[in-house]
Design a protein around this motif. Structure first.
Motif, PDB file in Angstrom:
ATOM      1  N   GLU A  72     -13.105  -7.146  -6.172  1.00  0.00           N
ATOM      2  CA  GLU A  72     -12.176  -8.256  -6.380  1.00  0.00           C
ATOM      3  C   GLU A  72     -11.365  -8.431  -5.104  1.00  0.00           C
ATOM      4  O   GLU A  72     -11.068  -7.462  -4.392  1.00  0.00           O
ATOM      5  N   ALA A  73     -11.048  -9.686  -4.769  1.00  0.00           N
ATOM      6  CA  ALA A  73     -10.289  -9.976  -3.545  1.00  0.00           C
ATOM      7  C   ALA A  73      -8.896  -9.360  -3.623  1.00  0.00           C
ATOM      8  O   ALA A  73      -8.269  -9.343  -4.674  1.00  0.00           O
ATOM      9  N   LYS A  74      -8.438  -8.863  -2.489  1.00  0.00           N
ATOM     10  CA  LYS A  74      -7.133  -8.204  -2.441  1.00  0.00           C
ATOM     11  C   LYS A  74      -6.372  -8.615  -1.184  1.00  0.00           C
ATOM     12  O   LYS A  74      -6.959  -8.913  -0.138  1.00  0.00           O
ATOM     13  N   ARG A  75      -5.054  -8.601  -1.320  1.00  0.00           N
ATOM     14  CA  ARG A  75      -4.149  -8.784  -0.176  1.00  0.00           C
ATOM     15  C   ARG A  75      -3.207  -7.588  -0.144  1.00  0.00           C
ATOM     16  O   ARG A  75      -2.456  -7.379  -1.097  1.00  0.00           O
ATOM     17  N   TYR A  76      -3.262  -6.817   0.913  1.00  0.00           N
ATOM     18  CA  TYR A  76      -2.447  -5.604   1.033  1.00  0.00           C
ATOM     19  C   TYR A  76      -1.498  -5.728   2.233  1.00  0.00           C
ATOM     20  O   TYR A  76      -1.820  -6.381   3.235  1.00  0.00           O
TER      21      TYR A  76
ATOM     22  N   MET B  72       0.842  -1.197   0.000  1.00  0.00           N
ATOM     23  CA  MET B  72       0.000   0.000   0.000  1.00  0.00           C
ATOM     24  C   MET B  72       0.877   1.247   0.000  1.00  0.00           C
ATOM     25  O   MET B  72       1.968   1.234   0.579  1.00  0.00           O
ATOM     26  N   PRO B  73       0.426   2.337  -0.631  1.00  0.00           N
ATOM     27  CA  PRO B  73       1.205   3.594  -0.596  1.00  0.00           C
ATOM     28  C   PRO B  73       1.086   4.245   0.778  1.00  0.00           C
ATOM     29  O   PRO B  73      -0.009   4.585   1.222  1.00  0.00           O
TER      30      PRO B  73
ATOM     31  N   GLY C 189      -0.750  -6.231   7.679  1.00  0.00           N
ATOM     32  CA  GLY C 189      -1.218  -7.041   6.565  1.00  0.00           C
ATOM     33  C   GLY C 189      -2.721  -7.226   6.656  1.00  0.00           C
ATOM     34  O   GLY C 189      -3.270  -7.349   7.759  1.00  0.00           O
ATOM     35  N   LEU C 190      -3.414  -7.229   5.494  1.00  0.00           N
ATOM     36  CA  LEU C 190      -4.864  -7.456   5.504  1.00  0.00           C
ATOM     37  C   LEU C 190      -5.263  -8.217   4.248  1.00  0.00           C
ATOM     38  O   LEU C 190      -4.620  -8.103   3.200  1.00  0.00           O
ATOM     39  N   ILE C 191      -6.324  -8.994   4.383  1.00  0.00           N
ATOM     40  CA  ILE C 191      -6.891  -9.753   3.267  1.00  0.00           C
ATOM     41  C   ILE C 191      -8.378  -9.420   3.191  1.00  0.00           C
ATOM     42  O   ILE C 191      -9.105  -9.530   4.195  1.00  0.00           O
ATOM     43  N   CYS C 192      -8.812  -9.019   2.028  1.00  0.00           N
ATOM     44  CA  CYS C 192     -10.209  -8.655   1.794  1.00  0.00           C
ATOM     45  C   CYS C 192     -10.803  -9.666   0.801  1.00  0.00           C
ATOM     46  O   CYS C 192     -10.345  -9.755  -0.343  1.00  0.00           O
TER      47      CYS C 192
ATOM     48  N   THR D 228      -3.136   1.759   9.712  1.00  0.00           N
ATOM     49  CA  THR D 228      -4.503   1.336   9.402  1.00  0.00           C
ATOM     50  C   THR D 228      -5.273   2.487   8.760  1.00  0.00           C
ATOM     51  O   THR D 228      -6.270   2.252   8.066  1.00  0.00           O
ATOM     52  N   ALA D 229      -4.806   3.718   8.966  1.00  0.00           N
ATOM     53  CA  ALA D 229      -5.410   4.852   8.265  1.00  0.00           C
ATOM     54  C   ALA D 229      -5.258   4.686   6.752  1.00  0.00           C
ATOM     55  O   ALA D 229      -6.163   5.022   5.972  1.00  0.00           O
ATOM     56  N   VAL D 230      -4.136   4.143   6.309  1.00  0.00           N
ATOM     57  CA  VAL D 230      -3.920   3.864   4.893  1.00  0.00           C
ATOM     58  C   VAL D 230      -4.826   2.723   4.442  1.00  0.00           C
ATOM     59  O   VAL D 230      -5.391   2.740   3.336  1.00  0.00           O
ATOM     60  N   SER D 231      -4.982   1.718   5.325  1.00  0.00           N
ATOM     61  CA  SER D 231      -5.864   0.595   4.998  1.00  0.00           C
ATOM     62  C   SER D 231      -7.290   1.071   4.758  1.00  0.00           C
ATOM     63  O   SER D 231      -7.977   0.584   3.843  1.00  0.00           O
TER      64      SER D 231
END
Length: 487
Positions: free
Chosen positions: A336-340, A237-238, A365-368, A320-323
């Protein structure tokens, strides 16, 4: 001169028995002779053996008595034939000499100590103590009884004398020639090289250290963490915005405006610019509604949500603000599923000590995806931390405003032989995800940990200020190799 004396003597003699006596005989200081012997011994011109002798030297008190006489002799000589009062004698000698002199003179049966008068018991005495001290000072030998007597009175102290006995070594020569270190053009032209003695090469000698850039331990571990995420299919993530609005840092995460973390004692708020002017208005309205009255099966927090609080600018307290920004952007497109993942700096208004800084690095790390459960979260955590070398994990229920359920993560560290807290995790709440516009069957699992803690464990650093900040030793950065995670 000293080197010539040593080598010249050995040319006609088997050995130098005592370097001290040799120095005295040649009129050269013993220190100079010792330095030459050490140098010749290093090049094997001579073989040297240590000699140690115990000698006696006068203490400061002993030197005084050698010059002025022992206290008992001074006391005896201060007593006239007709005797003298104690008070007058003490005044005449001084308290220290009087006290010691009385004890020794009575012991030697030289004087008679009355209640008020002091008189002689003998007509003549010799100052044997002074004579013995002078002999010690001149280096003469004494019998053990006399030495013991002077030691008890602390008038002498032992001194270890060190010297050498010397004989010819395997490389002995009457004169030492300095070995040449270079073969020059002049040596070749003149033929001098045939007679030269060259210095041997030391192939084990270390060269000069190579100058170059060095990676900080945090950067080394950060790169390894990054490779683990990439191997697991995550994208970065940026995280280039250190300044965030309270809306993205707190409100979008369903964190109430009266939460203690939003107080100035825990967060750095900006003075200039103090507020943000750009927020997605339709999303802001949905977030306000979920805070005030709830929705999607939630009662909300039941308070008056204030836009001015959400507009305040701050240094982000977590990535988590970026998340939240990334998930909102994801919700605006066909799902669409993402992993960031992200690894970057965050800021907290905390007291600085051995384990806390006001700025540190957070790994997240997060998975959507659709239909994710707590079991999926635990499975991903086992995969992630096993790549860090921690295959044994435990989970403890915890509370976070924006995740439910939430779990603290503990891993068994084989090096420390104990369970250590390694991170926090949970599933993002519907009150956070649904106002963004994500489908109802989409869930997000996430976890986070600091970068500094595992780095400190890996590199054996017990004070975070030695790892990050202005007190970091540059030698630490230059000397520490890459430290493999998990070992």
């Amino acid at each position: 001169m000293a080197e010539e004396a040593v080598l010249g003597f050995l040319e006609h003699n088997e050995q130098i028995g005592d370097s001290g006596e040799f120095a005295l005989e040649k009129g050269i200081s013993h220190e100079e002779i010792v330095n030459v012997i050490k140098s010749l011994n290093g090049f094997r011109f001579v073989d040297a053996q240590d000699i140690k002798k115990e000698r006696w030297q006068l203490t400061a008190e002993g030197k005084t008595y050698a010059a002025t006489g022992s206290p008992e002799f001074q006391l005896f000589m201060a007593i006239p034939p007709e005797g003298i009062s104690r008070v007058e004698l003490q005044k005449k000698l001084g308290d220290s000499v009087f006290k010691i002199g009385c004890q020794q003179a009575i012991k030697n049966k030289w004087v008679e100590m009355g209640k008020a008068q002091v008189s002689r018991k003998v007509a003549h005495v010799d100052d044997n103590v002074k004579a013995l001290l002078i002999k010690i000072n001149d280096g003469e030998a004494l019998n053990q009884e006399d030495i013991d007597a002077l030691k008890r009175r602390k008038l002498i102290s032992p001194q270890i004398w060190k010297g050498y006995s010397v004989k010819k070594g395997p490389n002995y020569a009457p004169k030492r020639r300095k070995p040449a270190t270079d073969l020059t053009r002049e040596n070749l032209q003149s033929g001098e090289w045939k007679e030269l003695q060259f210095k041997e090469y030391n192939f084990l000698a270390k060269g000069f250290p190579v100058e170059g850039g060095c990676l900080h331990p945090l950067l080394k571990v950060r790169r390894q963490m990054q490779m683990i995420f990439l191997q697991m299919g995550f994208e970065e993530m940026p995280t280039n915005n250190y300044v965030e609005s309270s809306f993205w840092n707190f409100d979008a995460l369903f964190q109430p405006q009266q939460h203690p973390a939003r107080d100035s004692h825990d967060t750095f708020f900006l003075r200039e610019p103090s507020t943000t002017k750009i927020l997605p208005e339709d999303y802001v309205e949905r977030v306000k509604r979920i805070h005030e009255s709830g929705g999607h099966g939630s009662r909300g927090y039941g308070y008056d949500w204030k836009r001015e609080e959400a507009n305040k600018n701050l240094l982000r307290t977590h990535t988590t603000a970026v998340s939240s920004r990334m998930l909102y952007a994801l919700a605006k497109k066909p799902f669409e599923a993402k992993r960031y993942y992200s690894i970057d700096r965050v800021f907290r208004n905390e007291a600085v000590d051995r384990t806390h800084l006001a700025e540190f690095h957070q790994i997240e790390g997060l998975i959507c995806d659709r239909g994710l459960s707590l079991g999926d979260l635990q499975g991903v955590l086992h995969d992630f931390f096993s790549r860090l070398g921690m295959s044994k994990l435990r989970f403890k229920p915890a509370y976070n405003p924006y995740t439910e359920p939430s779990m603290e993560i503990f891993g068994y560290h084989e090096g420390l032989k104990k369970w250590v807290e390694v991170g926090n995790s949970g599933m993002f709440r519907p009150e956070m995800l649904l106002p963004m516009g994500l489908p109802e069957d989409v869930t997000v699992i996430a976890w986070g940990l600091s970068l500094e803690r595992p780095t400190m464990i890996l590199y054996g650093i017990d004070n975070i200020r030695d790892l990050f900040g202005h007190k970091v030793d540059l030698g630490l950065i230059k000397s520490n190799p890459i430290c493999r995670i998990g070992l």
